[in-house]
Design an enzyme around this catalytic site. Structure first.
Site, PDB file in Angstrom:
ATOM      1  N   GLU A  33       0.814  -1.214   0.000  1.00 41.69           N
ATOM      2  CA  GLU A  33       0.000   0.000   0.000  1.00 41.69           C
ATOM      3  C   GLU A  33       0.851   1.269   0.000  1.00 41.69           C
ATOM      4  O   GLU A  33       0.518   2.248  -0.669  1.00 41.69           O
ATOM      5  CB  GLU A  33      -0.949   0.003   1.198  1.00 41.69           C
ATOM      6  CG  GLU A  33      -2.086  -0.995   1.089  1.00 41.69           C
ATOM      7  CD  GLU A  33      -2.983  -0.728  -0.112  1.00 41.69           C
ATOM      8  OE1 GLU A  33      -3.114   0.449  -0.525  1.00 41.69           O
ATOM      9  OE2 GLU A  33      -3.550  -1.685  -0.651  1.00 41.69           O
ATOM     10  N   TYR A 116      -6.943   6.445   4.016  1.00 39.96           N
ATOM     11  CA  TYR A 116      -7.078   5.406   2.998  1.00 39.96           C
ATOM     12  C   TYR A 116      -6.235   4.180   3.347  1.00 39.96           C
ATOM     13  O   TYR A 116      -6.715   3.045   3.351  1.00 39.96           O
ATOM     14  CB  TYR A 116      -6.673   5.908   1.606  1.00 39.96           C
ATOM     15  CG  TYR A 116      -6.331   4.736   0.706  1.00 39.96           C
ATOM     16  CD1 TYR A 116      -7.352   3.954   0.172  1.00 39.96           C
ATOM     17  CD2 TYR A 116      -5.009   4.340   0.486  1.00 39.96           C
ATOM     18  CE1 TYR A 116      -7.057   2.828  -0.576  1.00 39.96           C
ATOM     19  CE2 TYR A 116      -4.709   3.226  -0.256  1.00 39.96           C
ATOM     20  CZ  TYR A 116      -5.742   2.472  -0.793  1.00 39.96           C
ATOM     21  OH  TYR A 116      -5.453   1.344  -1.509  1.00 39.96           O
ATOM     22  N   ASP A 134      -9.984   6.150  -2.405  1.00 41.23           N
ATOM     23  CA  ASP A 134      -8.867   6.655  -3.195  1.00 41.23           C
ATOM     24  C   ASP A 134      -9.411   7.237  -4.492  1.00 41.23           C
ATOM     25  O   ASP A 134     -10.618   7.391  -4.659  1.00 41.23           O
ATOM     26  CB  ASP A 134      -7.841   5.545  -3.458  1.00 41.23           C
ATOM     27  CG  ASP A 134      -8.336   4.500  -4.444  1.00 41.23           C
ATOM     28  OD1 ASP A 134      -9.559   4.444  -4.724  1.00 41.23           O
ATOM     29  OD2 ASP A 134      -7.497   3.728  -4.960  1.00 41.23           O
TER      30      ASP A 134
END
Length: 345
Positions: A33, A116, A134
């Site tokens: 991520e 996020y 996102d």
């Protein structure tokens, strides 16, 4: 059928085969991520594989030096991500005895982890019911529901956070979050959306009104700053000179050639700083090159000056073997320039 079910069914048939989707290991998911922030999957994938090979666990990562991490990160940009990861890895080792935190609030408190990323890790690793938001999700929701509020406004962010949470399948948060992001990346694309094969088009507000390309809405763009940076490749028979960026500007912690920044593209020659560096010693200008490099809010105009010096004594920079320059992590445009020069050494 709910929008969540539609997306999950589509995802099970069409999802890309990506390694971080095959694990529930929070460390691996966190790594993916952070790498994929502001980075395309195609670009981030080899970095993910390289980092996992070099640092197969959080403990391994936490023991790496900043220079080692930045060197591996070279080419990805947004280098603060790499520095924050190293800090976070050490924080988890000390504060959580090396076990990645499992509570959303604790994940969110980690350095470099925003709303996020916290939702992504919490849902993908632990199936906790927190909706991701996102660029892909903004786009899908704004088009499907016809939301006119700019996504980069405070009101817009709050509205979309609530909307994303409302449609979340709480029992299958991991599937739902992966599905809506993948759908935005592959079907509901920023340009040339594939509406003809969209499983949501029958109830899509923007598609019904032929306004897909008008969403999502955004406020006016932030003004872009132009900067003029002059880099000097000072070379003798065996050495070149570099320095480490240690301030709060771009590329902090990376190495660079000695440089001068000017307000305009032209530089007074010889510049007073250059005279301070070299004193009265002789030098020869071998070549000049110009490169333009774009960052999110800055246009960088880079000028490179290749200069041969007769003596390296007392030049106020770090002297290194010019054939070993690739052992240090440089910003990508400087790295690319040195590749060209390195082929001649």
């Amino acid at each position: 059928m709910s929008i969540s079910n539609e997306l999950i069914n589509w995802y099970k048939k069409n999802a890309r085969n990506l390694p971080w989707r095959k694990t529930k290991d929070a460390y691996s998911i966190w790594l993916s991520e952070i790498i994929l922030q502001q980075t395309r999957v195609e670009q981030g994938l080899p970095y993910y594989n390289a980092f996992l090979k070099a640092y197969p666990s959080l403990a391994h990562f936490s023991k790496a030096s900043e220079d080692e991490i930045l060197k591996m990160w070279q080419g990805l940009g947004y280098y603060s991500r790499a520095r924050n990861m190293r800090f976070t890895a050490q924080q988890i080792m000390n504060q959580y005895q090396g076990k990645f935190p499992e509570k959303h609030s604790e994940i969110l408190a980690l350095k470099g982890v925003g709303s996020y990323t916290a939702a992504a890790i919490a849902s993908f690793a632990y199936n906790l019911p927190f909706a991701v938001l996102d660029g892909n999700v903004f786009r899908v929701l704004s088009r499907y529901y016809g939301v006119e509020i700019p996504i980069n406004s405070t009101a817009g962010k709050k509205h979309f956070e609530q909307l994303a949470q409302e449609i979340l399948d709480n029992k299958h948060a991991d599937w739902h979050n992966q599905a809506i992001m993948e759908f935005g990346a592959l079907v509901c694309k920023p340009k040339k959306a594939l509406c003809t094969i969209c499983v949501l088009k029958a109830s899509c507000w923007a598609f019904a009104r032929n306004k897909v390309d008008e969403f999502p809405k955004k406020d006016k763009k932030i003004k872009i700053k132009n900067r003029y940076l002059h880099y000097f490749l000072l070379e003798d028979e065996k050495k070149i000179f570099i320095e480490k960026r240690d301030n709060s500007d771009i590329w902090r912690g990376l190495y660079q050639l000695p440089f001068i920044e000017t307000e305009k593209e032209e530089i007074t020659w010889p510049h007073e700083k250059f005279r301070l560096w070299l004193g009265e010693r002789n030098y020869t200008m071998l070549e000049t090159n110009s490169v333009k490099h774009k960052l999110t809010h800055q246009n960088l105009n880079l000028n490179f000056y290749h200069i041969r010096v007769n003596s390296i004594k007392h030049i106020p920079f770090m002297a290194i073997d010019k054939k070993q320059w690739n052992n240090w992590a440089f910003p990508q445009p400087i790295h690319n320039y040195l590749i060209q020069k390195g082929n001649l050494w």
